[in-house]
Design an enzyme around this catalytic site. Structure first.
Site, PDB file in Angstrom:
ATOM      1  N   TYR A 107       0.711  -1.140  -0.185  1.00 36.04           N
ATOM      2  CA  TYR A 107       0.153  -0.112   0.131  1.00 36.04           C
ATOM      3  C   TYR A 107       0.830   1.326  -0.055  1.00 36.04           C
ATOM      4  CZ  TYR A 107       0.960   0.408   5.230  1.00 36.04           C
ATOM      5  OH  TYR A 107       1.513   0.755   6.112  1.00 36.04           O
ATOM      6  N   CYS A 108       0.329   2.482  -0.305  1.00 36.03           N
ATOM      7  CA  CYS A 108       1.070   3.803  -0.278  1.00 36.03           C
ATOM      8  C   CYS A 108      -0.176   4.693  -0.096  1.00 36.03           C
ATOM      9  CB  CYS A 108       1.605   3.998  -1.529  1.00 36.03           C
ATOM     10  SG  CYS A 108       0.411   3.837  -3.132  1.00 36.03           S
ATOM     11  N   ARG A 109      -0.060   5.976  -0.601  1.00 35.69           N
ATOM     12  CA  ARG A 109      -0.982   7.032  -0.059  1.00 35.69           C
ATOM     13  C   ARG A 109      -2.341   6.734  -0.987  1.00 35.69           C
ATOM     14  NH1 ARG A 109      -2.607  11.541  -2.318  1.00 35.69           N
ATOM     15  NH2 ARG A 109      -1.080  11.514  -3.757  1.00 35.69           N
TER      16      ARG A 109
END
Length: 111
Positions: free
Chosen positions: A67-69
């Site tokens: 995941y990331c932003r």
């Protein structure tokens, strides 16, 4: 005979799957990670994902939740891992959506 062979194959696959680990990886920068991340997640920047996963000793059959932003960088990282042979890589999207879904967030103590 074929039934026994099929059952044996199913049990073999199930036992291998049971050995696979689930690893969460935050592919954002260290600063973003320190401001809050999913509990238990590793931090490997998306541009270094293949080398970082190798360094961590993550098996190619492990489930890797990235995941990331927003999901863009984790998508790039997922594609890189899949191309390198990590078959369990999954883009879980953005951090905020995961928190809304009930995943626990932790902050890094700045001290």
């Amino acid at each position: 005979m074929y039934k026994k062979l099929l059952l044996s194959l199913v049990f073999s696959i199930a036992s291998v799957s049971a050995l696979a680990e689930t690893v969460w990886i935050d592919v954002r920068s260290a600063g973003e990670f320190n401001s809050g991340h999913i509990e238990g997640a590793l931090n490997i920047v998306y541009s270094d994902i293949v080398a970082g996963v190798r360094e961590q000793g993550i098996d190619k059959d492990d489930q890797i939740m990235l995941y990331c932003r927003s999901g863009r960088r984790s998508g790039i990282a997922t594609d890189a891992l899949l191309q390198a042979g990590w078959t369990g890589a999954v883009n879980r999207g953005g951090y905020a959506a995961l928190i809304e879904a009930g995943y626990k967030s932790v902050l890094v103590d700045p001290q």
